[in-house]
Design a protein around this motif. Structure first.
Motif, PDB file in Angstrom:
ATOM      1  N   VAL A  22     101.270 128.652 -30.367  1.00  0.00           N
ATOM      2  CA  VAL A  22     101.782 128.149 -31.644  1.00  0.00           C
ATOM      3  C   VAL A  22     103.017 128.981 -31.985  1.00  0.00           C
ATOM      4  N   SER A  23     104.146 128.301 -32.122  1.00  0.00           N
ATOM      5  CA  SER A  23     105.371 129.079 -32.317  1.00  0.00           C
ATOM      6  C   SER A  23     105.513 129.492 -33.773  1.00  0.00           C
ATOM      7  N   SER A  40     102.259 134.880 -32.418  1.00  0.00           N
ATOM      8  CA  SER A  40     102.873 136.219 -32.482  1.00  0.00           C
ATOM      9  C   SER A  40     102.210 137.084 -33.559  1.00  0.00           C
ATOM     10  N   VAL A  41     102.554 138.362 -33.543  1.00  0.00           N
ATOM     11  CA  VAL A  41     102.033 139.282 -34.556  1.00  0.00           C
ATOM     12  C   VAL A  41     102.584 138.891 -35.931  1.00  0.00           C
ATOM     13  N   ASP A  42     103.870 138.517 -35.972  1.00  0.00           N
ATOM     14  CA  ASP A  42     104.474 138.071 -37.241  1.00  0.00           C
ATOM     15  C   ASP A  42     103.696 136.895 -37.827  1.00  0.00           C
ATOM     16  N   PHE A  43     103.390 135.953 -36.958  1.00  0.00           N
ATOM     17  CA  PHE A  43     102.676 134.746 -37.393  1.00  0.00           C
ATOM     18  C   PHE A  43     101.297 135.122 -37.933  1.00  0.00           C
ATOM     19  N   TRP A  44     100.674 136.067 -37.248  1.00  0.00           N
ATOM     20  CA  TRP A  44      99.361 136.541 -37.693  1.00  0.00           C
ATOM     21  C   TRP A  44      99.456 137.184 -39.085  1.00  0.00           C
ATOM     22  N   VAL A  45     100.423 138.081 -39.246  1.00  0.00           N
ATOM     23  CA  VAL A  45     100.579 138.788 -40.517  1.00  0.00           C
ATOM     24  C   VAL A  45     100.833 137.782 -41.645  1.00  0.00           C
ATOM     25  N   GLY A  57      87.589 126.901 -32.278  1.00  0.00           N
ATOM     26  CA  GLY A  57      88.664 127.407 -31.433  1.00  0.00           C
ATOM     27  C   GLY A  57      88.881 128.906 -31.600  1.00  0.00           C
ATOM     28  N   ARG A  58      89.348 129.494 -30.513  1.00  0.00           N
ATOM     29  CA  ARG A  58      89.520 130.951 -30.504  1.00  0.00           C
ATOM     30  C   ARG A  58      90.966 131.339 -30.835  1.00  0.00           C
ATOM     31  N   LEU A  59      91.133 132.612 -31.165  1.00  0.00           N
ATOM     32  CA  LEU A  59      92.458 133.117 -31.540  1.00  0.00           C
ATOM     33  C   LEU A  59      92.963 134.133 -30.520  1.00  0.00           C
ATOM     34  N   GLY A  60      94.258 134.097 -30.315  1.00  0.00           N
ATOM     35  CA  GLY A  60      94.851 135.071 -29.419  1.00  0.00           C
ATOM     36  C   GLY A  60      96.204 135.542 -29.919  1.00  0.00           C
ATOM     37  N   LEU A  61      96.587 136.756 -29.548  1.00  0.00           N
ATOM     38  CA  LEU A  61      97.876 137.311 -29.962  1.00  0.00           C
ATOM     39  C   LEU A  61      98.825 137.391 -28.785  1.00  0.00           C
ATOM     40  N   MET A  62     100.073 137.104 -29.095  1.00  0.00           N
ATOM     41  CA  MET A  62     101.131 137.279 -28.095  1.00  0.00           C
ATOM     42  C   MET A  62     102.026 138.416 -28.555  1.00  0.00           C
ATOM     43  N   LEU A  63     101.965 139.541 -27.849  1.00  0.00           N
ATOM     44  CA  LEU A  63     102.754 140.703 -28.260  1.00  0.00           C
ATOM     45  C   LEU A  63     104.099 140.747 -27.560  1.00  0.00           C
ATOM     46  N   GLU A  64     105.080 141.188 -28.289  1.00  0.00           N
ATOM     47  CA  GLU A  64     106.331 141.604 -27.667  1.00  0.00           C
ATOM     48  C   GLU A  64     106.177 143.086 -27.324  1.00  0.00           C
ATOM     49  N   SER A  65     106.999 143.552 -26.396  1.00  0.00           N
ATOM     50  CA  SER A  65     106.777 144.933 -25.925  1.00  0.00           C
ATOM     51  C   SER A  65     107.062 145.977 -27.006  1.00  0.00           C
ATOM     52  N   THR A  66     107.698 145.575 -28.093  1.00  0.00           N
ATOM     53  CA  THR A  66     107.995 146.521 -29.173  1.00  0.00           C
ATOM     54  C   THR A  66     106.968 146.479 -30.304  1.00  0.00           C
ATOM     55  N   ASP A  67     106.025 145.555 -30.261  1.00  0.00           N
ATOM     56  CA  ASP A  67     105.067 145.424 -31.363  1.00  0.00           C
ATOM     57  C   ASP A  67     104.158 146.648 -31.450  1.00  0.00           C
TER      58      ASP A  67
END
Lengths: 169, 553
Positions: A22-23, A40-45, A57-67
């Motif tokens: 989900v973008s 993303s973490v931003d989307f989560w926050v 449905g389950r949830l997952g995070l997509m991290l950027e290397s700087t998160d």
């Protein structure tokens, strides 16, 4: 956010990927009501309440290397997957992030390498706690499986073996 | 010397197979140039001006004679009959064919040698004092610690894709013979007031575009905490070091930006989590590493050797060599011998296949079968009986390795420069040769005393010009070679970065400039003062005035 290939390596096997991305620009009201979603973490926050209230449905995070992990570490139990993006082959930050998730935060679920992920990084990624790999689509995923066997001996303590060579039996 | 366990050998053999596979996939087009690049770099394979370059690792500079003979064989079989000792105590081959590299690595693996992490953005070969274990002024032998760091850093899965290369040096002596403070991390082995041996840790030294001396961040680290502390430093660097600009990606830039105190705080927060975990070194691990670096079977010899004393006083050339190229040894009756690779007109550090074999024969005969490489591009026999010195000297004379100039102006450290290196702005080897030719009067050279002169062909500073008493740097000005000269760099008693004297010079003027600097020194020195002492006393002005004086004045 990189496009996710349909097939991934997980726990040494090639499987179909069940997760949809989900973008960031999706409105909270348009978040799919069911199915496994990753964001993303931003989307989560921004949408934490809404996401937590999903019943299917389950949830997952997509991290950027700087998160920073402390942005979501209190809620780690809510996630079934954490993907770590490698924007480039040579960006090694994700290796540290994965080890921290496994060894310091004791995250037990899937940690997946996505982005510029090729066979030649797989062994080190595996050692750092990744158990799933979205091999770049233009590469042979079957060939990448061979990388698990690149080395049979290692020196350091890492996520695959918490003891360094001098503490092993 | 460390001897491989079956684990070490297995890892190495598996590495050779892995690299062979990578090279095959690259040659079949399954790996692009860009993808193969970091893989080959982590295996010491560069593209150069004329051909690839393969950098072979000599762990902390140590080699045995079996390894020297293998290097000779490789030079002869796969290269043009010679190799090069680098300023990081490694060995370079300048002309191998890429497709042969897996075969070369396979041959090296049979003598416990490799090219692992000799380049690329990873932890490089750990370096130390070339007099380690035999020096009079050391707290204890640094090599067991180097070996522990070697194992920890070899194929470390977390630190293979750092922002930039990472170099660690270990120093255990009062005089810093490894230029440790211009490394990313310097580990100083120290004894505290209670008589306990531990480590003082410095971070953020380096040369290149932003030369800096490392700052201390931990005064006394317990022995068992060495690897956890290094892991904490590397993790902070891996996560927060800059990756947007390769010229600002070394740890020194991060340390400088944060300040050493703030960097230390971050490291120690991380370290608190790691310190008492499984990475903590065990007493057994430390003892095992130390067991590989025991003294050879020294003989009990008299401190004074009458025959030697007589030779020194009657044979002037031998006497000079003894005074300049040999050093005091911790064991009575022995000396440390440095082989000078700085004969005029030979590229500093270059050595032929035949010479390598001859050196190996001499090391077997006189040096317990071991040789060390120095960061000044010379070789060392660490344990030579005083009674053997004269014979060894005669043999070295024949081979051309007895030039009595160690630590003198003609003992020039010099990168390969524009002759070979794709990065170089300018030639460096001809500059070194021209200086050696100008200063060809040995008596004059001895009178000048201890004086380091180093030449780099570009800002990457492989020649370590910044930390040289006189430093020369090749620069490019609109496509033309120019040379920048600096004075005042040093790493021995203290560490300091040299200062640039002023505008750069054309190649034809460089030697005259060096001569003016030397004349200024000679005119101003007091009895017994070295070059660096005079510079420290006078500052830059007198040198500058002499160099840039108008011709008419």
């Amino acid at each position: 956010m990189p496009k996710q290939p349909n097939k991934i390596i997980k726990d040494r096997k090639i499987i179909d990927d069940s997760w949809s991305v989900v973008s960031d620009d999706v409105d909270k009201n348009d978040i799919p009501a069911d199915g496994d979603i990753i964001f993303s973490v931003d989307f989560w926050v921004k949408n934490q309440k809404h996401l937590e209230s999903r019943s299917n449905g389950r949830l997952g995070l997509m991290l950027e290397s700087t998160d920073e992990i402390n942005l979501f570490s209190d809620n780690l139990g809510l996630f079934d997957i954490i993907s770590i993006n490698f924007p480039a082959f040579a960006d090694g930050r994700g290796y540290s992030v994965a080890r921290l998730l496994r060894e310091r935060y004791h995250f037990q679920k899937e940690i997946r390498a996505v982005g510029d992920v090729l066979r030649d990084q797989l062994f080190y990624m595996y050692r750092c706690g990744f158990n799933a790999f979205a091999i770049r689509e233009d590469r042979c995923i079957e060939d990448a499986l061979n990388a698990y066997n690149d080395f049979t001996v290692t020196y350091q303590a890492a996520s695959d073996n918490l003891n360094p060579i001098y503490r092993r039996a | 010397m460390y001897i491989y366990s079956e684990h070490d050998q297995k890892i190495l053999d598996e590495r050779v197979a892995q690299f062979r596979g990578q090279t095959e996939r690259w040659s079949a087009g399954d790996l692009t140039e860009d993808e193969y690049l970091p893989l080959r770099l982590q295996n010491g394979l560069y593209e150069q001006r004329h051909a690839p370059l393969l950098r072979v690792c000599a762990p902390y500079g140590n080699m045995n004679t079996q390894q020297l003979r293998k290097l000779a064989h490789i030079a002869r079989t796969y290269d043009k009959g010679y190799c090069h000792i680098t300023t990081r105590t490694n060995i370079q081959f300048n002309w191998p064919a890429i497709k042969e590299v897996p075969n070369i690595l396979e041959e090296l693996a049979t003598v416990q040698m490799h090219a692992i992490q000799t380049s690329g953005n990873c932890i490089r070969n750990t370096t130390t004092d070339h007099f380690a274990g035999v020096a009079l002024d050391e707290v204890e032998d640094p090599r067991p610690w180097c070996e522990l760091v070697r194992q920890w850093s070899t194929f470390h899965p977390e630190f293979a894709y750092l922002p930039r290369k990472f170099k660690i040096a270990v120093c255990a002596s009062t005089e810093d013979r490894s230029a440790s403070l211009v490394h990313d991390v310097a580990i100083h082995i120290v004894k505290n007031d209670a008589g306990k041996v531990g480590f003082k840790i410095f971070v953020g030294g380096g040369l290149g575009r932003t030369p800096l001396v490392a700052a201390p961040i931990h005064e006394f680290l317990n022995q068992e905490d060495l690897l956890s502390y290094l892991e904490a430093i590397l993790r902070v660097y891996n996560r927060y070091g800059r990756r947007d600009n390769k010229y600002k990606a070394r740890i020194k830039i991060l340390v400088k930006a944060l300040t050493p105190a703030a960097f230390k705080k971050q490291v120690e927060e991380e370290w608190a989590h790691l310190k008492d975990g499984p990475i903590k070194l065990t007493a057994e691990a430390i003892a095992e590493s130390k067991s590989y670096f025991q003294d050879p079977d020294y003989e009990n010899l008299p401190a004074e050797n009458e025959e030697l004393k007589q030779k020194i006083s009657t044979d002037r050339a031998f006497g000079n060599w003894y005074r300049i190229n040999t050093h005091a040894h911790k064991k009575q009756g022995y000396r440390i011998v440095t082989l000078s690779m700085k004969k005029t007109a030979v590229a500093p550090g270059d050595v032929s296949d035949q010479q390598l074999e001859d050196i190996a024969d001499l090391a077997d005969q006189y040096g317990y079968g071991e040789v060390r490489a120095t960061h000044d591009q010379n070789l060392v026999f660490s344990d030579v009986k005083q009674a053997d010195l004269f014979n060894l000297w005669q043999a070295l004379e024949k081979l051309g390795f007895a030039t009595a100039n160690i630590g003198m102006i003609t003992d020039i450290t010099c990168c390969p420069g524009g002759h070979y290196c794709a990065l170089a702005n300018a030639q460096s080897i001809p500059i070194a040769e021209a200086i050696q030719r100008r200063f060809d009067d040995l008596d004059y050279v001895y009178d000048l005393g201890e004086l380091s002169l180093k030449v780099s062909g570009c800002m990457n500073a492989c020649g370590h010009h910044h930390v040289s008493n006189i430093g020369i740097l090749g620069v490019d000005k609109k496509g033309k070679e120019y040379y920048q000269v600096s004075i005042g760099g040093t790493t021995r008693q203290k560490s300091a970065i040299g200062r640039i004297v002023g505008p750069s010079f054309e190649r034809t003027d460089v030697v005259d400039v060096i001569e003016k600097i030397i004349q200024t020194f000679v005119d101003n020195r007091h009895e017994g003062e070295t070059f660096i002492q005079v510079y420290d006393r006078l500052g830059m002005m007198p040198y500058k005035e002499r160099i840039y004086a108008k011709a008419t004045q």
